[in-house]
Design a protein around this motif. Structure first.
Motif, PDB file in Angstrom:
ATOM      1  N   SER A 216       0.838  -1.212   0.000  1.00 24.28           N
ATOM      2  CA  SER A 216       0.000   0.000   0.000  1.00 24.28           C
ATOM      3  C   SER A 216       0.865   1.252   0.000  1.00 24.28           C
ATOM      4  CB  SER A 216      -0.928   0.002   1.215  1.00 24.28           C
ATOM      5  OG  SER A 216      -1.836  -1.073   1.170  1.00 24.28           O
ATOM      6  N   VAL A 217       1.971   1.200   0.748  1.00 21.47           N
ATOM      7  CA  VAL A 217       2.906   2.336   0.764  1.00 21.47           C
ATOM      8  C   VAL A 217       3.528   2.529  -0.614  1.00 21.47           C
ATOM      9  CG1 VAL A 217       5.080   3.194   1.723  1.00 21.47           C
ATOM     10  CG2 VAL A 217       3.396   2.117   3.225  1.00 21.47           C
ATOM     11  N   LEU A 218       3.951   1.432  -1.227  1.00 22.12           N
ATOM     12  CA  LEU A 218       4.569   1.516  -2.556  1.00 22.12           C
ATOM     13  C   LEU A 218       3.577   2.023  -3.593  1.00 22.12           C
ATOM     14  CD1 LEU A 218       6.571  -1.840  -2.508  1.00 22.12           C
ATOM     15  CD2 LEU A 218       7.553   0.461  -2.522  1.00 22.12           C
ATOM     16  N   LEU A 219       2.316   1.588  -3.499  1.00 22.13           N
ATOM     17  CA  LEU A 219       1.284   2.062  -4.424  1.00 22.13           C
ATOM     18  C   LEU A 219       1.074   3.565  -4.264  1.00 22.13           C
ATOM     19  CD1 LEU A 219      -1.041   1.678  -6.457  1.00 22.13           C
ATOM     20  CD2 LEU A 219      -2.505   1.030  -4.520  1.00 22.13           C
ATOM     21  N   SER A 220       1.010   4.040  -3.028  1.00 20.70           N
ATOM     22  CA  SER A 220       0.804   5.478  -2.774  1.00 20.70           C
ATOM     23  C   SER A 220       1.978   6.294  -3.286  1.00 20.70           C
ATOM     24  CB  SER A 220       0.605   5.715  -1.278  1.00 20.70           C
ATOM     25  OG  SER A 220      -0.494   4.981  -0.787  1.00 20.70           O
ATOM     26  N   ALA A 221       3.194   5.793  -3.073  1.00 21.85           N
ATOM     27  CA  ALA A 221       4.382   6.510  -3.551  1.00 21.85           C
ATOM     28  C   ALA A 221       4.432   6.526  -5.077  1.00 21.85           C
ATOM     29  CB  ALA A 221       5.644   5.858  -2.993  1.00 21.85           C
ATOM     30  N   TYR A 222       4.059   5.426  -5.699  1.00 21.76           N
ATOM     31  CA  TYR A 222       4.071   5.346  -7.162  1.00 21.76           C
ATOM     32  C   TYR A 222       3.085   6.343  -7.766  1.00 21.76           C
ATOM     33  CZ  TYR A 222       4.152   3.326 -11.851  1.00 21.76           C
ATOM     34  OH  TYR A 222       4.294   3.155 -13.203  1.00 21.76           O
ATOM     35  N   GLU A 223       1.870   6.402  -7.217  1.00 21.14           N
ATOM     36  CA  GLU A 223       0.876   7.358  -7.715  1.00 21.14           C
ATOM     37  C   GLU A 223       1.337   8.790  -7.496  1.00 21.14           C
ATOM     38  OE1 GLU A 223      -3.311   4.875  -7.239  1.00 21.14           O
ATOM     39  OE2 GLU A 223      -2.666   6.210  -5.619  1.00 21.14           O
ATOM     40  N   LEU A 224       1.993   9.038  -6.379  1.00 18.36           N
ATOM     41  CA  LEU A 224       2.446  10.390  -6.060  1.00 18.36           C
ATOM     42  C   LEU A 224       3.485  10.875  -7.064  1.00 18.36           C
ATOM     43  CD1 LEU A 224       2.179  12.635  -3.912  1.00 18.36           C
ATOM     44  CD2 LEU A 224       4.085  11.569  -2.701  1.00 18.36           C
ATOM     45  N   VAL A 225       4.390   9.991  -7.475  1.00 15.56           N
ATOM     46  CA  VAL A 225       5.492  10.385  -8.357  1.00 15.56           C
ATOM     47  C   VAL A 225       5.086  10.364  -9.828  1.00 15.56           C
ATOM     48  CG1 VAL A 225       7.820   9.761  -9.143  1.00 15.56           C
ATOM     49  CG2 VAL A 225       7.242   9.628  -6.708  1.00 15.56           C
ATOM     50  N   PHE A 226       4.273   9.379 -10.228  1.00 19.94           N
ATOM     51  CA  PHE A 226       4.037   9.163 -11.652  1.00 19.94           C
ATOM     52  C   PHE A 226       2.635   9.549 -12.134  1.00 19.94           C
ATOM     53  CE2 PHE A 226       7.339   6.108 -10.448  1.00 19.94           C
ATOM     54  CZ  PHE A 226       8.336   6.491 -11.332  1.00 19.94           C
ATOM     55  N   SER A 227       1.710   9.828 -11.228  1.00 17.16           N
ATOM     56  CA  SER A 227       0.337  10.156 -11.645  1.00 17.16           C
ATOM     57  C   SER A 227      -0.060  11.506 -11.066  1.00 17.16           C
ATOM     58  CB  SER A 227      -0.636   9.066 -11.164  1.00 17.16           C
ATOM     59  OG  SER A 227      -1.960   9.382 -11.539  1.00 17.16           O
ATOM     60  N   SER A 228       0.263  12.580 -11.819  1.00 19.61           N
ATOM     61  CA  SER A 228       0.014  13.932 -11.316  1.00 19.61           C
ATOM     62  C   SER A 228      -1.408  14.407 -11.569  1.00 19.61           C
ATOM     63  CB  SER A 228       0.991  14.922 -11.965  1.00 19.61           C
ATOM     64  OG  SER A 228       0.788  14.974 -13.370  1.00 19.61           O
ATOM     65  N   ASP A 229      -2.146  13.725 -12.432  1.00 24.29           N
ATOM     66  CA  ASP A 229      -3.474  14.186 -12.850  1.00 24.29           C
ATOM     67  C   ASP A 229      -4.511  13.113 -12.530  1.00 24.29           C
ATOM     68  OD1 ASP A 229      -5.702  15.286 -14.035  1.00 24.29           O
ATOM     69  OD2 ASP A 229      -4.678  15.851 -15.884  1.00 24.29           O
ATOM     70  N   SER A 230      -5.399  13.408 -11.578  1.00 25.68           N
ATOM     71  CA  SER A 230      -6.428  12.436 -11.187  1.00 25.68           C
ATOM     72  C   SER A 230      -7.455  12.219 -12.294  1.00 25.68           C
ATOM     73  CB  SER A 230      -7.142  12.917  -9.917  1.00 25.68           C
ATOM     74  OG  SER A 230      -7.763  14.170 -10.139  1.00 25.68           O
ATOM     75  N   ASN A 231      -7.557  13.166 -13.237  1.00 27.30           N
ATOM     76  CA  ASN A 231      -8.488  13.013 -14.363  1.00 27.30           C
ATOM     77  C   ASN A 231      -7.951  12.077 -15.447  1.00 27.30           C
ATOM     78  OD1 ASN A 231     -10.076  14.799 -13.007  1.00 27.30           O
ATOM     79  ND2 ASN A 231     -10.210  16.312 -14.641  1.00 27.30           N
ATOM     80  N   LYS A 232      -6.688  11.702 -15.330  1.00 25.09           N
ATOM     81  CA  LYS A 232      -6.075  10.791 -16.302  1.00 25.09           C
ATOM     82  C   LYS A 232      -5.473   9.617 -15.537  1.00 25.09           C
ATOM     83  CE  LYS A 232      -4.896  14.603 -19.419  1.00 25.09           C
ATOM     84  NZ  LYS A 232      -3.785  15.361 -20.078  1.00 25.09           N
ATOM     85  N   PRO A 233      -6.318   8.648 -15.175  1.00 20.71           N
ATOM     86  CA  PRO A 233      -5.848   7.509 -14.373  1.00 20.71           C
ATOM     87  C   PRO A 233      -4.691   6.778 -15.049  1.00 20.71           C
ATOM     88  CG  PRO A 233      -8.246   7.517 -14.546  1.00 20.71           C
ATOM     89  CD  PRO A 233      -7.748   8.544 -15.511  1.00 20.71           C
ATOM     90  N   LEU A 234      -3.717   6.404 -14.220  1.00 25.47           N
ATOM     91  CA  LEU A 234      -2.545   5.691 -14.705  1.00 25.47           C
ATOM     92  C   LEU A 234      -2.821   4.191 -14.659  1.00 25.47           C
ATOM     93  CD1 LEU A 234       0.413   6.312 -15.575  1.00 25.47           C
ATOM     94  CD2 LEU A 234       1.066   5.889 -13.203  1.00 25.47           C
ATOM     95  N   ALA A 235      -2.579   3.501 -15.758  1.00 24.58           N
ATOM     96  CA  ALA A 235      -2.858   2.060 -15.820  1.00 24.58           C
ATOM     97  C   ALA A 235      -1.603   1.307 -16.240  1.00 24.58           C
ATOM     98  CB  ALA A 235      -3.997   1.782 -16.791  1.00 24.58           C
ATOM     99  N   SER A 236      -0.505   1.542 -15.534  1.00 26.83           N
ATOM    100  CA  SER A 236       0.744   0.868 -15.863  1.00 26.83           C
ATOM    101  C   SER A 236       0.781  -0.511 -15.204  1.00 26.83           C
ATOM    102  CB  SER A 236       1.926   1.702 -15.367  1.00 26.83           C
ATOM    103  OG  SER A 236       1.987   1.662 -13.956  1.00 26.83           O
ATOM    104  N   PRO A 237       1.621  -1.404 -15.705  1.00 28.90           N
ATOM    105  CA  PRO A 237       1.752  -2.734 -15.085  1.00 28.90           C
ATOM    106  C   PRO A 237       2.155  -2.666 -13.619  1.00 28.90           C
ATOM    107  CG  PRO A 237       2.776  -2.709 -17.252  1.00 28.90           C
ATOM    108  CD  PRO A 237       2.410  -1.302 -16.940  1.00 28.90           C
ATOM    109  N   VAL A 238       2.993  -1.676 -13.257  1.00 35.33           N
ATOM    110  CA  VAL A 238       3.427  -1.538 -11.863  1.00 35.33           C
ATOM    111  C   VAL A 238       2.242  -1.209 -10.968  1.00 35.33           C
ATOM    112  CG1 VAL A 238       4.850  -0.199 -10.273  1.00 35.33           C
ATOM    113  CG2 VAL A 238       5.751  -0.834 -12.506  1.00 35.33           C
ATOM    114  N   LYS A 239       1.440  -0.231 -11.397  1.00 38.05           N
ATOM    115  CA  LYS A 239       0.296   0.164 -10.583  1.00 38.05           C
ATOM    116  C   LYS A 239      -0.722  -0.964 -10.460  1.00 38.05           C
ATOM    117  CE  LYS A 239      -3.382   3.572 -10.050  1.00 38.05           C
ATOM    118  NZ  LYS A 239      -4.106   4.716 -10.637  1.00 38.05           N
TER     119      LYS A 239
END
Length: 525
Positions: A216-239
């Protein structure tokens, strides 16, 4: 001289070696606006007589520090010429600007390191039109090292970094995560930002108290660094992988960090998970960014609550918010302060925030001049110390200091696109115009947060009735303007923002006998 590709972490390499050898390392970020006085020193006011303060080279050469000259190829010819004596063997340095004739004694530990990106891949500041090359004679004065940076094609590099910062028995988790990250072709800076944010979140009071799992910590950190726009959801393999493994999902740091008591005490910023979801998401990301102690860039249209959100969270955290509103005339003195006629040094907004451990926001950051932006590089790199140009003042940031910047983007007149090397140092949060439902909810809530005299029951009921009409009218009008109005001299199209809506409500509240439509017409005049 150290060469590396952009984002290659050249200065971090030098800083790390200096730390391991127990030597103080100074950094000077060179720009075309940097003057020789930054190297040598200058006279500064004093209550009795002006006093001399050494520049970066003068201080390092006498105290035995390592001096890192960042962006060496950006320096003006006057600066490069002034550096020539110290690049010779043996080095010599005479402070002729202070009427000295004898060379200073060179400390045996003194070293000078210059960093730059290769000429073919160099990313310049947006205001720089030319990109001159260094002369062969200047190159010959350096031992040149090409630093390739981390070998991000090797799985062992990822595993070593993760196990060093986040020791865990979940070997399968780290192995799978590293393999998926390796396929995303990250820059070293992105990878370091991700691991650094994960480390700080993992060791924060919030995560420790609630015993939140590592995925959960890693997911939150990943979204914080790589997903700056909540209107454009990130759908990467890592996430997708981390979402499957995370027991708590993406952590809501707003709920866990800001108490209900603090929210009730500061209701001026309207945040609701159901009624204003985009603002609520921005608050969650901003709270996580504060925990990570990283600079944050908030970008979006005017009057969408960027600065007010920072101000709201500062109040909730019992921090004072210092602020500089950038214009083309903003100078370094507005940030750091200046000497008064009596010789006293008066701190600026940024100096005050650093010394007191408070928060600072640079509004309209993309209007700032390059000379101002480049002085801020040490702070954006996470360094605690900063030397104020031409004063000799050294600032050390207290714990709790945070740096924020806001901007509207390049669609607005006079805005400059931030260089990638500068922008990459921020965590970003993108803002968008309010939706009609958000606008309607915020309008109704203004009855309890308005700056006008206390609302009457009649006004509150009237406001609830007209709120849907106001929200619909604002969105409809702005849509028509966006479709039909041509921008004037590069300026954004002139629509209604939340500022105008609040003025409209406050005017009606003060003069309740005047019709809503009449107030609107007067506002638009």
């Amino acid at each position: 001289m150290t060469f590396a590709t952009t984002f290659g972490a050249k200065s971090h390499l030098v800083q790390s070696i200096a730390t391991l050898t127990n030597v103080r390392c100074q950094h000077l970020y060179l720009t075309p606006q940097t003057e020789p006085a930054a190297l040598v020193g200058s006279l500064v006011p004093h209550p009795k007589l002006p006093s001399w303060h050494d520049g970066a080279v003068s201080e390092a050469i006498t105290k035995g520090h390592w001096l890192v000259l960042e962006n060496f190829s950006e320096a003006s010819s006057a600066v490069l010429e002034r550096l020539n004596p110290v690049l010779e063997q043996p080095a010599q340095w005479v402070k002729v600007e202070n009427n000295e004739t004898q060379p200073v004694v060179v400390h045996p530990n003194f070293r000078i390191v210059a960093t730059m990106s290769p000429p073919t891949g160099r990313l310049q500041n947006a205001s720089i039109e030319t990109n001159h090359e260094l002369s062969p004679a200047l190159y010959n004065r350096f031992l040149i090292i090409f630093y390739q940076g981390l070998n991000l094609s090797s799985p062992d590099v990822y595993k070593n970094l993760f196990t060093a910062y986040l020791p865990t028995n979940e070997i399968q988790l780290i192995d799978t995560l590293c393999e998926k990250l390796r396929s995303e072709q990250l820059t070293p800076r992105q990878l370091v930002q991700f691991i650094d944010c994960a480390f700080k979140l993992q060791h924060s009071r919030v995560v420790t108290e609630h015993k939140i799992d590592l995925p959960s910590v890693l997911l939150s950190a990943y979204e914080l660094v790589f997903s700056s726009d909540s209107n454009k959801p990130l759908a990467s393999p890592v996430k997708l992988y981390l979402e499957k493994e995370a027991q708590h999902g993406s952590i809501n740091f707003f709920n866990l960090s800001v108490s209900e008591k603090a929210r009730k005490g500061h209701r001026e910023h309207i945040i609701d998970p159901d009624k204003t979801p985009t603002r609520y998401d921005a608050a969650k990301r901003l709270c996580a960014s504060v925990i990570c102690s990283r600079p944050v860039l908030l970008e979006g249209p005017a009057a969408t609550g960027k600065t007010s959100l920072v101000e709201y969270l500062a109040h909730c955290d019992n921090k004072k918010l210092y602020r500089v509103n950038n214009t083309k005339g903003t100078t370094i003195q507005d940030y750091f302060g200046s000497y008064m006629p009596n010789g006293e040094f008066l701190n600026g907004a940024l100096s005050s925030a650093m010394l007191r451990g408070d928060w600072f926001v640079a509004d309209e950051f993309d209007l700032a001049e390059p000379a101002v932006m480049n002085v801020l590089y040490p702070i954006l790199e996470g360094q605690k110390c900063l030397t104020v140009p031409n004063t000799g003042q050294t600032l050390v940031a207290r714990d709790g200091f945070r740096f924020f910047a806001t901007q509207n983007g390049t669609s607005y007149v006079g805005r400059k696109q931030l260089p990638k090397t500068l922008r990459s140092r921020f965590l970003e949060i993108q803002f968008h115009s309010f939706t009609e439902n958000e606008l309607q909810f915020i309008i109704v809530q203004r009855k309890s947060t308005s700056t006008a005299p206390k609302s009457s029951t009649v006004f509150d009921e009237d406001l609830e009735k007209v709120a849907p009409q106001i929200a619909s009218m604002v969105k409809s009008l702005n849509q028509q303007i966006d479709e039909k109005q041509l921008p004037i001299l590069g300026a954004p199209k002139l629509g209604l923002t939340m500022r105008e809506v609040i003025k409209w409500i406050n005017r009606k509240q003060r003069k309740i006998d005047v019709d809503w439509d009449e107030h609107a017409l007067r506002l638009l005049e």
